[in-house]
Motif scaffolding. Structure first.
Motif, short mmCIF file in Angstrom:
data_model
loop_
_atom_site.label_atom_id
_atom_site.label_comp_id
_atom_site.label_asym_id
_atom_site.label_seq_id
_atom_site.Cartn_x
_atom_site.Cartn_y
_atom_site.Cartn_z
N SER A 126 4.10 2.77 2.32
CA SER A 126 5.10 3.58 1.64
C SER A 126 4.56 4.98 1.37
CB SER A 126 5.49 2.94 0.30
OG SER A 126 6.06 1.67 0.51
N ILE A 127 5.39 5.98 1.60
CA ILE A 127 5.02 7.36 1.31
C ILE A 127 5.75 7.76 0.03
CG2 ILE A 127 4.96 9.74 2.17
CD1 ILE A 127 3.53 7.67 3.96
N PHE A 128 4.98 8.19 -0.98
CA PHE A 128 5.59 8.60 -2.24
C PHE A 128 5.71 10.11 -2.38
CE2 PHE A 128 4.28 4.52 -4.71
CZ PHE A 128 5.19 3.79 -3.97
N TYR A 129 4.73 10.85 -1.86
CA TYR A 129 4.75 12.30 -1.98
C TYR A 129 4.16 12.95 -0.73
CZ TYR A 129 5.33 11.59 -7.03
OH TYR A 129 5.80 11.20 -8.25
N VAL A 130 4.67 14.14 -0.42
CA VAL A 130 4.07 15.01 0.59
C VAL A 130 3.87 16.35 -0.09
CG1 VAL A 130 4.36 16.17 2.81
CG2 VAL A 130 5.20 13.83 2.52
N ALA A 175 -1.78 7.24 -5.53
CA ALA A 175 -1.69 6.57 -4.22
C ALA A 175 -2.96 5.80 -3.89
CB ALA A 175 -1.41 7.61 -3.14
N ASP A 176 -2.79 4.80 -3.06
CA ASP A 176 -3.94 4.04 -2.55
C ASP A 176 -4.67 4.83 -1.47
OD1 ASP A 176 -3.17 1.68 -4.05
OD2 ASP A 176 -1.58 1.42 -2.56
N VAL A 177 -3.90 5.58 -0.67
CA VAL A 177 -4.45 6.32 0.46
C VAL A 177 -3.90 7.74 0.41
CG1 VAL A 177 -4.57 6.51 2.98
CG2 VAL A 177 -4.62 4.25 1.90
N VAL A 178 -4.80 8.71 0.59
CA VAL A 178 -4.41 10.11 0.68
C VAL A 178 -4.85 10.60 2.05
CG1 VAL A 178 -4.73 12.43 -0.26
CG2 VAL A 178 -4.74 10.43 -1.80
N ILE A 179 -3.90 11.13 2.81
CA ILE A 179 -4.23 11.66 4.13
C ILE A 179 -4.05 13.17 4.07
CG2 ILE A 179 -3.64 11.71 6.58
CD1 ILE A 179 -2.79 8.80 6.33
N THR A 180 -5.14 13.89 4.37
CA THR A 180 -5.07 15.34 4.44
C THR A 180 -5.06 15.75 5.90
OG1 THR A 180 -7.46 15.83 4.48
CG2 THR A 180 -6.44 15.51 2.31
N MET A 231 0.85 -1.18 0.00
CA MET A 231 0.00 0.00 0.00
C MET A 231 0.90 1.24 0.00
SD MET A 231 -2.84 1.18 2.87
CE MET A 231 -3.98 -0.13 2.47
N ASN A 232 0.51 2.23 -0.80
CA ASN A 232 1.26 3.47 -0.79
C ASN A 232 0.33 4.64 -0.46
OD1 ASN A 232 0.27 4.76 -3.32
ND2 ASN A 232 1.20 2.96 -4.24
N ALA A 233 0.92 5.70 0.04
CA ALA A 233 0.13 6.83 0.52
C ALA A 233 0.78 8.15 0.13
CB ALA A 233 -0.03 6.76 2.04
N GLU A 234 -0.04 9.17 0.13
CA GLU A 234 0.42 10.54 -0.01
C GLU A 234 -0.17 11.35 1.13
OE1 GLU A 234 0.45 12.55 -3.70
OE2 GLU A 234 0.65 10.69 -4.84
N ILE A 235 0.56 12.36 1.54
CA ILE A 235 0.12 13.26 2.61
C ILE A 235 -0.06 14.64 2.01
CG2 ILE A 235 0.72 14.29 4.83
CD1 ILE A 235 2.60 11.79 5.23
N ILE A 236 -1.18 15.27 2.31
CA ILE A 236 -1.42 16.64 1.88
C ILE A 236 -1.66 17.48 3.12
CG2 ILE A 236 -2.87 18.23 0.55
CD1 ILE A 236 -3.68 15.85 -1.22
N THR A 237 -0.76 18.44 3.36
CA THR A 237 -0.96 19.36 4.47
C THR A 237 -1.54 20.64 3.89
OG1 THR A 237 1.33 20.15 4.34
CG2 THR A 237 0.87 18.37 5.89
N ILE A 238 -2.56 21.17 4.57
CA ILE A 238 -3.34 22.27 4.03
C ILE A 238 -3.28 23.48 4.94
CG2 ILE A 238 -5.67 23.00 3.36
CD1 ILE A 238 -6.14 19.91 2.76
N GLY A 239 -2.93 24.63 4.34
CA GLY A 239 -2.93 25.87 5.09
C GLY A 239 -1.93 26.87 4.53
N THR A 240 -2.41 28.06 4.23
CA THR A 240 -1.53 29.11 3.72
C THR A 240 -0.44 29.43 4.72
OG1 THR A 240 -3.34 29.98 2.39
CG2 THR A 240 -1.50 31.48 2.84
N GLU A 241 -0.73 29.30 6.02
CA GLU A 241 0.26 29.59 7.05
C GLU A 241 1.47 28.67 6.93
OE1 GLU A 241 -2.66 26.63 8.80
OE2 GLU A 241 -2.79 28.40 7.52
N LEU A 242 1.29 27.47 6.38
CA LEU A 242 2.41 26.55 6.15
C LEU A 242 3.26 27.03 4.98
CD1 LEU A 242 0.43 23.20 6.46
CD2 LEU A 242 2.03 24.12 8.14
N LEU A 243 2.60 27.46 3.91
CA LEU A 243 3.32 27.93 2.73
C LEU A 243 4.11 29.20 3.01
CD1 LEU A 243 0.72 27.42 -0.14
CD2 LEU A 243 2.77 26.08 0.32
N LEU A 244 3.58 30.04 3.89
CA LEU A 244 4.25 31.31 4.20
C LEU A 244 5.32 31.17 5.28
CD1 LEU A 244 1.17 33.73 4.16
CD2 LEU A 244 2.85 33.30 2.34
N GLY A 245 5.48 29.97 5.81
CA GLY A 245 6.49 29.74 6.83
C GLY A 245 6.12 30.29 8.19
N GLU A 246 4.84 30.58 8.40
CA GLU A 246 4.39 31.11 9.69
C GLU A 246 4.40 30.03 10.76
OE1 GLU A 246 0.63 32.99 8.98
OE2 GLU A 246 1.54 34.51 7.69
#
Length: 191
Positions: free
Chosen positions: A35-39, A60-65, A1-16
Motif C-alpha cells: 500500500s502507498i500512503f504518501y508520495v 511507513a514500513d518501507v521508504v523508497i527514494t 506492508m505500507n510504503a512511501e515514495i520520496i522523489t528528490i530534485g529541485t527540477e521536479l519542484l520547479l516543473g522542469e
C-alpha cells in the motif's frame, strides 16, 4: 506492508521535468500488494530531504527514494539517508570498482567526483546498478527500511525489477496484490 515514495530534485519542484518515477514505483508496489500512503517531492536540500525521510519512517514500513545519487554537490540523498537513520557514510571499495568498470564500458574517462558515489550509509545493503554509475542501497533500520534508487528512469526501473521487487516479495512472504476497479460511465448525449 505500507510504503512511501520520496522523489528528490529541485527540477521536479520547479516543473522542469515531469515526475514519472513515482507513478512507476507506485504501480509496481501496488502489483505486489504494498500500500502507498504518501508520495513526497523534495528539492535538493540536505535538511529537508533528511526530514522527509524521518517523517516517512514514522508512517511507513518501507521508504523508497529516487534521485540525488549522482556525483555532484546537489546529489544529497546518501548523506540525507545517513543523517535520517543516524549512520555515517562508509566507503565501499567494491562499489568504486563497479563504478570504474562502468566508465570503462561507456568508454568515458571517470572524474574523481564519481568516487563519492561509492560512499553509502554504514551497514546498508548495496544494490549494484548495471545500467548506470550510481550504486543504490537498502538501509534496514529499526523504524523501517529505506531503499534509495537513482532518478534516471531507465536505471530506476531496472533496479526495481531486478532487485527491489524481489527483496520486498521476500520480506512479504510472496503475499499480496492490490486491485483497482475503475468505473467509466458513458457520456450523456444531448438530444
Amino acid at each position: 506492508m505500507n510504503a512511501e515514495i520520496i522523489t528528490i530534485g529541485t527540477e521536479l519542484l520547479l516543473g522542469e521535468i515531469v515526475d514519472t518515477n513515482a507513478t512507476y514505483i507506485a504501480r509496481q508496489l501496488r502489483d505486489i500488494g504494498v500500500s502507498i500512503f504518501y508520495v513526497t517531492t523534495v528539492g535538493d536540500n540536505l535538511e529537508r530531504i533528511a526530514e522527509a525521510i524521518r517523517t516517512s519512517l514514522e508512517r511507513a514500513d518501507v521508504v523508497i527514494t529516487t534521485g540525488g545519487l549522482g556525483p555532484t554537490v546537489d546529489d544529497m540523498t546518501r548523506q540525507a539517508v545517513a543523517d535520517a537513520t543516524d549512520r555515517e557514510l562508509e566507503f565501499r571499495p567494491e562499489l568504486f570498482e563497479d563504478i570504474q568498470e562502468r566508465f570503462k564500458q561507456f568508454g568515458v574517462r571517470m572524474s574523481e567526483n564519481n568516487r563519492v558515489q561509492a560512499f553509502i550509509p554504514k551497514g546498508s545493503i548495496p544494490v549494484h546498478n548495471r545500467l548506470g554509475t550510481a550504486p543504490c542501497y537498502i538501509v534496514e533500520d529499526e523504524r523501517g527500511t529505506v531503499i534509495s534508487l537513482p532518478g534516471v528512469p531507465r536505471e530506476m526501473k531496472g533496479l526495481m525489477e531486478r532487485s527491489v521487487l524481489p527483496y520486498l516479495r521476500e520480506r512479504m512472504g510472496g503475499k499480496g496484490i492490490i486491485l483497482s476497479l475503475i468505473h467509466i460511465s458513458e457520456p450523456t448525449r444531448p438530444y
